[in-house]
Design an enzyme around this catalytic site. Sequence first.
Site, short mmCIF file in Angstrom:
data_model
loop_
_atom_site.label_atom_id
_atom_site.label_comp_id
_atom_site.label_asym_id
_atom_site.label_seq_id
_atom_site.Cartn_x
_atom_site.Cartn_y
_atom_site.Cartn_z
N CYS A 114 -10.97 5.66 -3.49
CA CYS A 114 -10.18 4.84 -4.18
C CYS A 114 -10.40 4.90 -5.67
O CYS A 114 -9.41 4.19 -6.46
CB CYS A 114 -9.88 3.45 -3.56
SG CYS A 114 -9.56 3.45 -1.70
N HIS A 254 -7.61 -1.77 -8.59
CA HIS A 254 -6.99 -0.97 -7.21
C HIS A 254 -6.57 -1.77 -6.27
O HIS A 254 -7.16 -2.97 -6.18
CB HIS A 254 -8.60 -0.45 -6.71
CG HIS A 254 -8.20 0.26 -5.24
ND1 HIS A 254 -7.18 0.94 -5.33
CD2 HIS A 254 -8.89 0.10 -4.30
CE1 HIS A 254 -7.40 1.35 -3.79
NE2 HIS A 254 -8.26 0.73 -3.27
N ASN A 284 -2.33 -0.17 0.32
CA ASN A 284 -3.67 0.58 -0.27
C ASN A 284 -3.21 2.05 -0.36
O ASN A 284 -3.14 2.54 0.77
CB ASN A 284 -4.88 0.37 0.34
CG ASN A 284 -6.04 0.84 -0.18
OD1 ASN A 284 -5.78 1.86 -1.08
ND2 ASN A 284 -7.14 0.55 0.21
#
Length: 329
Positions: A114, A254, A284
Amino acid sequence: MLNAKISGIASYVPDDVLDNEMLSKMVDTNDEWITTRVGIKERRILKDESKGSSYLGTKAVERLLESTSTKPEEIDLVICATSNPDYRFPSTASVIAYETKLTNAYAYDIQAACAGFIVTMQAARAYIQSGLYKKVIVVTAEKMSSMTDYEDRATCPLFGDAAAAVLVEPTEENLGVIDGEFHIDGSGLPHLLMKAGGSARPASAETVAAREHFIYQEGRVVYKNAVRDMLSSTLSVMQRNNLTVEEVDWLVPHQANLRIIEAVSSRAKFDSEKVLVNIQHYGNTSAASIPLCLDEYKHKLKKGDKIMMTAFGAGFTWGAMYLIWAFDS
C-alpha cells in the site's frame, strides 16, 4: 539542483460498483457494520476475469498522455507499483508500456504494497535528479478483487480496484518532491500477507482448498501499527522541513480505513478540511489510493500547495513524503 515535479495526473476505475447492500447478499455483513468500522460505502470492481491490473494501468496511462499532450515516444521510463501483477513474470509495467506504445521506455515493477506510490515516487525522483531520465511515468495498478476472499466478512468489504498515473519531470523551481522517509519491518510478515502462491509456499490443491491465495490480515495489529507509523513518519518529515500543521495545505493519507485516517490526522492536529478522503467511494485500492485521491481533488490543488502524503502496507512498510504541487488544474 533539479527537483522532480508531478506535471500531470490521471486515474481510472472500473464501471461496476459493489456497494454494501450488494456485499451483504454475498457474506454475513451489513451497511452499518461496514460503515462504522471502515467508512466504506462502495468500491469499484473489474469483473472481466480476462483482464488484470495492466488493463487498469493502461487506461490510466492513456488518460495521462492525452491530458498532458505527451507523445508516447517521449517517455523514458515507466515504473509500476502493484501488489497484483498480471503474472509473476513478465512485469506488469512491461505490459502497460507495450499497450500504450511507449516504445522508447524501459519499464519495471515495484512491490511496496500500500506504500507503493510514495516509494515509487522516491525512485522516480532519484532518476530525475540524477539526470538519467527526463520523463518518467509512475503508474499504480491494483486489481485488488483478484486476491480478495468474498467469503471472509472481515476483509472483503475493504478492497476495490483502481489505477492512477503521474508524469514526473525535472524542474529548477522549488516544486515537486522535497523530502521523503521510508521504513521496513519484516516482523510484520505474519500479520498481513498472501500465504501461498510464492516460492516459499507454491500453489497446490492444498493451498487452494485452504483459501491461502487471498489477503490474510490481522486487523487489530495492522490498525495499531498503521496509526503509529503513519503518524510518526509524517511528523518526522514535517519536523525535518520546518513545517507546521498550519503551513501544510493538504494531508493525503493512504485510504485504508477511515478510522486510521481520522486517528492519524487528529493526532497530528490537522484540520479535517485539510485531509483528502475518498475511501467511501472506492475502498482500499492499495498503491493506487493516494494518486487516485490526488486526481479526484486536483481541482482544489494549486501550484505551490504543500502536501504531506503517508502510507502503510504489508511488510510492514511505511513512510511519508513532502510534495509541493506544481501546476493548476
